[in-house]
Write a protein that holds these residues in place. Structure first.
Motif, PDB file in Angstrom:
ATOM      1  N   ALA A  76       0.851  -1.196   0.000  1.00 35.88           N
ATOM      2  CA  ALA A  76       0.000   0.000   0.000  1.00 35.88           C
ATOM      3  C   ALA A  76       0.884   1.243   0.000  1.00 35.88           C
ATOM      4  N   ILE A  77       0.643   2.139  -0.956  1.00 36.47           N
ATOM      5  CA  ILE A  77       1.374   3.413  -1.004  1.00 36.47           C
ATOM      6  C   ILE A  77       0.517   4.488  -0.345  1.00 36.47           C
ATOM      7  N   LYS A  78       1.107   5.198   0.600  1.00 39.02           N
ATOM      8  CA  LYS A  78       0.452   6.342   1.220  1.00 39.02           C
ATOM      9  C   LYS A  78       1.211   7.596   0.809  1.00 39.02           C
ATOM     10  N   VAL A  79       0.515   8.546   0.192  1.00 37.93           N
ATOM     11  CA  VAL A  79       1.167   9.729  -0.372  1.00 37.93           C
ATOM     12  C   VAL A  79       1.039  10.907   0.590  1.00 37.93           C
ATOM     13  N   PHE A  80       2.162  11.588   0.829  1.00 38.18           N
ATOM     14  CA  PHE A  80       2.218  12.744   1.726  1.00 38.18           C
ATOM     15  C   PHE A  80       2.620  13.976   0.910  1.00 38.18           C
ATOM     16  N   PRO A  81       1.667  14.839   0.545  1.00 36.56           N
ATOM     17  CA  PRO A  81       1.967  15.992  -0.315  1.00 36.56           C
ATOM     18  C   PRO A  81       2.340  17.246   0.478  1.00 36.56           C
ATOM     19  N   ALA A  82       2.637  18.313  -0.279  1.00 35.78           N
ATOM     20  CA  ALA A  82       2.733  19.687   0.240  1.00 35.78           C
ATOM     21  C   ALA A  82       3.666  19.835   1.437  1.00 35.78           C
ATOM     22  N   SER A  83       4.829  19.198   1.380  1.00 37.62           N
ATOM     23  CA  SER A  83       5.867  19.321   2.420  1.00 37.62           C
ATOM     24  C   SER A  83       5.410  18.816   3.786  1.00 37.62           C
ATOM     25  N   SER A  84       4.403  17.946   3.825  1.00 43.14           N
ATOM     26  CA  SER A  84       3.888  17.483   5.113  1.00 43.14           C
ATOM     27  C   SER A  84       4.893  16.619   5.871  1.00 43.14           C
ATOM     28  N   LEU A  85       5.866  16.032   5.161  1.00 39.75           N
ATOM     29  CA  LEU A  85       6.917  15.259   5.828  1.00 39.75           C
ATOM     30  C   LEU A  85       8.284  15.930   5.710  1.00 39.75           C
ATOM     31  N   GLY A  86       8.289  17.183   5.262  1.00 43.29           N
ATOM     32  CA  GLY A  86       9.559  17.891   5.171  1.00 43.29           C
ATOM     33  C   GLY A  86       9.724  18.623   3.859  1.00 43.29           C
ATOM     34  N   LYS A  87      10.662  19.550   3.840  1.00 37.77           N
ATOM     35  CA  LYS A  87      10.978  20.296   2.628  1.00 37.77           C
ATOM     36  C   LYS A  87      11.940  19.481   1.760  1.00 37.77           C
ATOM     37  N   GLU A  88      12.275  20.035   0.613  1.00 39.79           N
ATOM     38  CA  GLU A  88      13.006  19.272  -0.411  1.00 39.79           C
ATOM     39  C   GLU A  88      14.294  18.637   0.123  1.00 39.79           C
ATOM     40  N   VAL A  89      15.133  19.438   0.750  1.00 35.10           N
ATOM     41  CA  VAL A  89      16.406  18.926   1.251  1.00 35.10           C
ATOM     42  C   VAL A  89      16.171  17.863   2.317  1.00 35.10           C
ATOM     43  N   GLU A  90      15.204  18.094   3.185  1.00 31.56           N
ATOM     44  CA  GLU A  90      14.900  17.151   4.265  1.00 31.56           C
ATOM     45  C   GLU A  90      14.413  15.814   3.712  1.00 31.56           C
ATOM     46  N   LEU A  91      13.597  15.861   2.660  1.00 31.08           N
ATOM     47  CA  LEU A  91      13.090  14.617   2.080  1.00 31.08           C
ATOM     48  C   LEU A  91      14.227  13.782   1.498  1.00 31.08           C
ATOM     49  N   ASN A  92      15.175  14.438   0.843  1.00 33.96           N
ATOM     50  CA  ASN A  92      16.324  13.708   0.306  1.00 33.96           C
ATOM     51  C   ASN A  92      17.125  13.040   1.426  1.00 33.96           C
ATOM     52  N   GLU A  93      17.286  13.751   2.529  1.00 31.54           N
ATOM     53  CA  GLU A  93      18.005  13.186   3.668  1.00 31.54           C
ATOM     54  C   GLU A  93      17.217  12.042   4.304  1.00 31.54           C
ATOM     55  N   SER A  94      15.889  12.158   4.308  1.00 28.31           N
ATOM     56  CA  SER A  94      15.044  11.149   4.946  1.00 28.31           C
ATOM     57  C   SER A  94      15.159   9.790   4.276  1.00 28.31           C
ATOM     58  N   LEU A  95      15.492   9.763   2.985  1.00 25.89           N
ATOM     59  CA  LEU A  95      15.688   8.488   2.298  1.00 25.89           C
ATOM     60  C   LEU A  95      16.775   7.661   2.979  1.00 25.89           C
ATOM     61  N   ASN A  96      17.788   8.331   3.497  1.00 21.62           N
ATOM     62  CA  ASN A  96      18.918   7.631   4.117  1.00 21.62           C
ATOM     63  C   ASN A  96      18.565   7.057   5.484  1.00 21.62           C
ATOM     64  N   SER A 258      16.934   2.575  -0.625  1.00 20.45           N
ATOM     65  CA  SER A 258      17.512   1.230  -0.660  1.00 20.45           C
ATOM     66  C   SER A 258      16.881   0.345   0.407  1.00 20.45           C
ATOM     67  N   MET A 259      16.528   0.921   1.560  1.00 17.86           N
ATOM     68  CA  MET A 259      15.897   0.134   2.626  1.00 17.86           C
ATOM     69  C   MET A 259      14.526  -0.367   2.202  1.00 17.86           C
ATOM     70  N   THR A 260      13.818   0.463   1.450  1.00 21.01           N
ATOM     71  CA  THR A 260      12.485   0.072   0.973  1.00 21.01           C
ATOM     72  C   THR A 260      12.588  -1.055  -0.037  1.00 21.01           C
ATOM     73  N   LYS A 261      13.569  -0.969  -0.909  1.00 23.53           N
ATOM     74  CA  LYS A 261      13.764  -2.025  -1.908  1.00 23.53           C
ATOM     75  C   LYS A 261      13.980  -3.374  -1.224  1.00 23.53           C
ATOM     76  N   ASN A 262      14.713  -3.369  -0.108  1.00 23.31           N
ATOM     77  CA  ASN A 262      14.999  -4.610   0.598  1.00 23.31           C
ATOM     78  C   ASN A 262      13.780  -5.161   1.339  1.00 23.31           C
ATOM     79  N   ARG A 263      12.768  -4.312   1.549  1.00 20.63           N
ATOM     80  CA  ARG A 263      11.561  -4.761   2.253  1.00 20.63           C
ATOM     81  C   ARG A 263      10.579  -5.479   1.329  1.00 20.63           C
ATOM     82  N   LEU A 264      10.730  -5.282   0.026  1.00 16.48           N
ATOM     83  CA  LEU A 264       9.776  -5.841  -0.927  1.00 16.48           C
ATOM     84  C   LEU A 264      10.343  -7.068  -1.631  1.00 16.48           C
TER      85      LEU A 264
END
Length: 339
Positions: A76-96, A258-264
């Motif tokens: 299930a994909i849950k979409v979080f729009p409009a910077s609700s989980l962070g701004k651009e730089v923060e989202l890139n960091e959150s992947l790690n 990469s962590m998400t890829k390993n979960r699927l």
């Protein structure tokens, strides 16, 4: 003594009965897990900074529906729009850190981790939408994606057309000198500074969510974005002119951690890649169609749209690029121009 013996016997019988029930329950749960009857869906958090009405968000919602259907609800994909989980730089960091699973991000922002990914965002490097599509489908871009994935561990699963960027302002812009000293908002990434510096404007990096208020309060004189974004964010409400400089063509990349890829499972991840590509194509086509009609729409709203001779601006940018190290190889620059 008799009462104690009875009590001990009853306790032992109750204990044995409870143990048997526990074993039966555990066995049933184990069977259920292996049979697939008890299986919670894997939830994927897809975050971005764009409005809910934008084609990017709508394409992500479409992808979520497709993912659910094609995996029989396993993912299930849950979409979080409009910077609700962070701004651009923060989202890139959150992947790690695994706090988000996948994001839309500007190719230029992703280029901070692997410079060649930002290639298509160089001023005046992309000629039009057809040229952009040729780049998207090219071996050059495939190689760049692989380089990014090798450096970061994350996968680029989609490439979305964001559009040609134009300058909005409260005065007309017809030539580079009209921008001298102008305080213009740009995204907080080095490549966005190239155009303002080339025309001697004062670049003011601001987060995307702060632009409207900064224009309204006069903290900046101008901003630059594609026509669809100018409409989504209602920048035309606080600016009098849209100047069709077309100085950059931007793209979004869909990136999966990469962590998400390993979960699927391999099969479910293949579906995620497939729907990412399809969602990107849907949004790209919609943005291109909007670009073709929006100039007149803005005129109908009473906004003055200025047709700009791009050549003097391009000459300024080329002179500026010649004086700096842009970070791209000659092969990459000649390769994208030759498409």
């Amino acid at each position: 003594m008799f009462k104690k013996a009875v009590s001990k016997g009853m306790f032992k019988e109750q204990f044995n009965r409870r143990s048997a029930l526990s074993i039966m329950g555990a066995t049933a749960l184990t069977v259920g897990l292996f049979s697939g009857t008890v299986q919670a869906a894997t939830t994927i958090k897809w975050a971005h900074v764009y409005e809910v009405g934008s084609p990017y968000h709508q394409a992500a919602l479409w992808a979520a529906d497709e993912m659910k259907a094609k995996t029989d609800g396993r993912v299930a994909i849950k979409v979080f729009p409009a910077s609700s989980l962070g701004k651009e730089v923060e989202l890139n960091e959150s992947l790690n850190f695994g706090t988000v699973d996948m994001i839309y991000t500007g190719a230029i922002f992703a280029g901070s981790s692997y410079k060649p990914l930002a290639l298509s965002g160089l001023p005046f490097i992309i000629r039009n939408f057809d040229h952009w599509k040729k780049y998207r489908d090219s071996e050059l871009f495939d190689g760049i994606k692989q380089g990014y994935e090798k450096v970061t561990g994350h996968d680029v699963t989609g490439f979305t057309y964001y559009g040609a960027r134009h300058v909005t302002s409260n005065k007309p812009i017809n030539q580079p000198s009209d921008m001298e000293g102008m305080k213009i908002r740009v995204p907080n990434a080095p490549m966005f500074l190239m155009f303002p510096k080339a025309v001697n404007a004062n670049a003011s990096p601001l987060a995307f969510s702060e632009v409207y208020l900064a224009l309204q309060q006069g903290l900046v004189d101008a901003q630059e974005n594609p026509l669809p974004t100018i409409k989504f964010k209602k920048f035309y409400e606080v600016q009098k002119y849209i100047n069709l400089t077309g100085h950059m063509t931007n793209s979004l990349v869909t990136v999966v951690s990469s962590m998400t890829k390993n979960r699927l499972s391999a099969d479910d991840y293949a579906v995620l890649e497939e729907v990412s590509v399809q969602a990107a194509a849907r949004a790209s086509n919609e943005i291109n169609e909007a670009e073709e009609n929006l100039a007149q729409w803005f005129r109908d709203q009473g906004i003055k749209v200025v047709e700009v001779d791009k050549k003097p601006f391009q000459e300024k940018v080329n002179s500026y690029l010649d004086s700096i190290n842009s970070g791209f190889t000659k092969e990459q620059l000649s390769g994208i121009s030759a498409l």
